[in-house]
Design a protein around this motif. Sequence first.
Motif, PDB file in Angstrom:
ATOM      1  N   ALA A   1       0.942  -1.365  -0.082  1.00 30.72           N
ATOM      2  CA  ALA A   1      -0.058  -0.058  -0.071  1.00 30.72           C
ATOM      3  C   ALA A   1       0.556   1.273  -0.037  1.00 30.72           C
ATOM      4  CB  ALA A   1      -0.817   0.125   1.106  1.00 30.72           C
ATOM      5  N   THR A   2       0.336   2.427  -0.197  1.00 29.03           N
ATOM      6  CA  THR A   2       0.889   3.636  -0.251  1.00 29.03           C
ATOM      7  C   THR A   2       0.217   4.752   0.775  1.00 29.03           C
ATOM      8  OG1 THR A   2       1.257   3.227  -2.612  1.00 29.03           O
ATOM      9  CG2 THR A   2       1.693   5.491  -1.800  1.00 29.03           C
TER      10      THR A   2
ATOM     11  N   ARG B   1      -3.447   3.441   0.568  1.00 28.88           N
ATOM     12  CA  ARG B   1      -4.232   3.235  -0.524  1.00 28.88           C
ATOM     13  C   ARG B   1      -3.599   1.762  -0.878  1.00 28.88           C
ATOM     14  NH1 ARG B   1      -8.262   4.832  -2.544  1.00 28.88           N
ATOM     15  NH2 ARG B   1      -8.999   3.592  -4.163  1.00 28.88           N
TER      16      ARG B   1
ATOM     17  N   GLU C   1      -2.798  -1.380  -3.071  1.00 23.00           N
ATOM     18  CA  GLU C   1      -2.627  -1.536  -4.449  1.00 23.00           C
ATOM     19  C   GLU C   1      -3.283  -2.854  -4.854  1.00 23.00           C
ATOM     20  OE1 GLU C   1       1.407  -2.084  -4.871  1.00 23.00           O
ATOM     21  OE2 GLU C   1       1.984  -0.183  -4.004  1.00 23.00           O
ATOM     22  N   GLY C   2      -3.999  -2.823  -5.978  1.00 25.05           N
ATOM     23  CA  GLY C   2      -4.675  -3.747  -6.486  1.00 25.05           C
ATOM     24  C   GLY C   2      -6.210  -3.714  -6.393  1.00 25.05           C
TER      25      GLY C   2
ATOM     26  N   GLU D   1       5.861   3.986   0.804  1.00 26.33           N
ATOM     27  CA  GLU D   1       5.379   2.925   0.209  1.00 26.33           C
ATOM     28  C   GLU D   1       5.392   1.698   1.583  1.00 26.33           C
ATOM     29  OE1 GLU D   1       6.676   1.224  -3.514  1.00 26.33           O
ATOM     30  OE2 GLU D   1       5.172   2.550  -4.268  1.00 26.33           O
TER      31      GLU D   1
END
Lengths: 308, 393
Positions: free
Chosen positions: B316-317, B333, B335-336, B358
């Motif tokens: 995630a970020t 957020r 990912e994916g 990250e």
Amino acid sequence: MTPLVKPAQDLHHAYRRRDLREALAALALAGPASALIFVFLIAPLVCIALLSLTDYQLGAKALRFVGLHNYSEMFADRVFRRSLENTLIYVSVVVPLSVGLGLGAALLIEAGESLRAFYRTVYFLPVMATLIAMAIVWEFALHPKLGLVNLALKSVGIAGPDWLHDRHIVLYTLAGIGVWQSVGFNMVLFMAGLQAIPRDLYEAAAVDGVSNAWDRFRTVTWPMLGPVSLFVIVITAIRSFQVFDTVQVMTKGGPNRASEVLLYTMYSEGFEFFRTGYAAAVTMVFLAFVLALAALKTWFLDRRVHYA
Amino acid sequence: MVIRGLVKNFGDTRVLNGVDLDIGAGEFITVLGPSGCGKTTLMRIIAGLERQDAGSVEIDGRPVDALRPNERDIAMVFQSYALYPHLTVFDNIALPLRMRRLSWRQRLPGMRRIDRSAQAIERGIAAKVREVAGLLQIEPLLARKPAQLSGGQKQRVAVGRAMVREPRVFLMDEPLSNLDAELRVHMRAEIAQLHRRIGVTFIYVTHDQAEAMTMSDRVVVMMGGRPLQFAPPGDVYADPEDLQVARFVGSPRINTLPGTVHAGGSIEVGGLAVPFDTGLAPGAQVTVSLRPADTKIALQTPDTAGADRAGRELAATIVHRENLGSDLFLHCRVEGIDATLVAREDPGKVGLLPVGAEIRIGLPVEHLLAFDASGRRVRPGGRMTSLAQPAAA
């Protein structure tokens, strides 16, 4: 280098300039209203007060200062005393009846859901109608032989009196018409007052053990209507002091001065006998009553019945 | 108090849709829910101010449905306090006693001057009012009118008026919502203390979860006219029975992620296979959720990016950061999948976790809550839960 702080002298001038500007603005804003109040209210009042001290007659070229002569004549005059007495009786009949009935009508209409607008309109109609025109209708309705009222009474076997020409009855007939005319107005004021009472209070009262209609009225409705009631009473009293239209159209103060009231005396002295000075003195008495009522209202509103 | 199958409609709208509650004597119950969930209507039906369309309310084993509010032996504190503005504080508190103890004749104006027995009753009432005022520390205010009181003082007078006749049930309808934040916290403690001291049943309606969590023995979470969960505050937070309860209780809101049930006792979330045996058919859609406090994140570094860890953590970020001083909330957020998770972190780490960093988010199985497609909780081991039975009082 210029100093950051202005010298006291300059500051003082700046403040004075600002004060002057504020004073001018205040004058410009309050001036027109004050001028109108002075021209149309204060000045005529002062004129009337001065006239009441003279023997001025309408159309006369000269007048003479007579001091309190008009007043002493007035209080010695049987007609005036009768007129004052009649007015007080009229007010003491119309005020309790029209306030009581207005409150009753408002409570009943607010209690029910159906036909609310219809009842409101019916009760309010007399307020909107021109009283002079309505007085003529009343005159027909109260005709001793052909009038609707006596015909209706006759059909149930009662011989109706001569409502407008019996000197024992005429004043109460007029008071009845006065009540008829002002109930609707009082009702509308009371309804507005009732709607402003928070529902929470009735619910709190229900939880607190206020269980019947009378206790509910005593605990919540009547106290919460206090300011409205006072306003209604004072307005009704002032309006009934001003009774004139019905007297002028239907009885002309008769029979035998039995329905002579203050405003009618004022009118007949001033515009039938042209005794303007004397009529002005009658006006001052009338004004004293109205002012007393207004003062009472202000006094009460400030200390007794104001919650907010 | 026992409530069975309460239904209430306003026109075509169903406000209460079958409410069943068993409340023990002396319990402090909070009815918690968003506005419009029917909690105030429930309270008004208990008070007798509103009539239900179906169902019944029993107090001490006696049905009260046919009784008027004043016969139910309940007291109510209103959101607006509903003090009588024309009466002094003393008279406001004395009114329920006067209504009960004095006959209508003795209540007529002036009668209390003449009637001896009324005077004796009135003395008893005055003593009781002073006792209650002493308890609430409003003695100096007794001669004032409500307009001369502050919000907190009005609140206390309203409580005094409710407790003066010693009711069996105390109802409070969002009593703190008109107070400022600081006073609200203070009154919260005061009401809880009052409950401990007088020991009668309290039913407290609120939309504020802090009030529900801090004051009550048990919380009823209501949504859409139904109680979804009736449990102690800790359970409502840690062990919600329904996704709506999980979302409503807790701040910041619980994190949710879409998942799919896989054969062999796991749920697939964002490409991860989480070992969690739901007992549901493979392919069923579930919602997996995790409290922000249990959401642990780690910076993605070369040595943590090993294959071993990558299989159990989401990449995630950080997209947003809120530092409240005591807590640091990181919005991440994932990912994916289209989801943002909030993680609570120690504010001391604020320098280490800039926006844009990250990170990896672990999904600790012991903290995961899973809900089926209808929002009901599914527990590991495949046990479906029903609405919690009331705890033994």
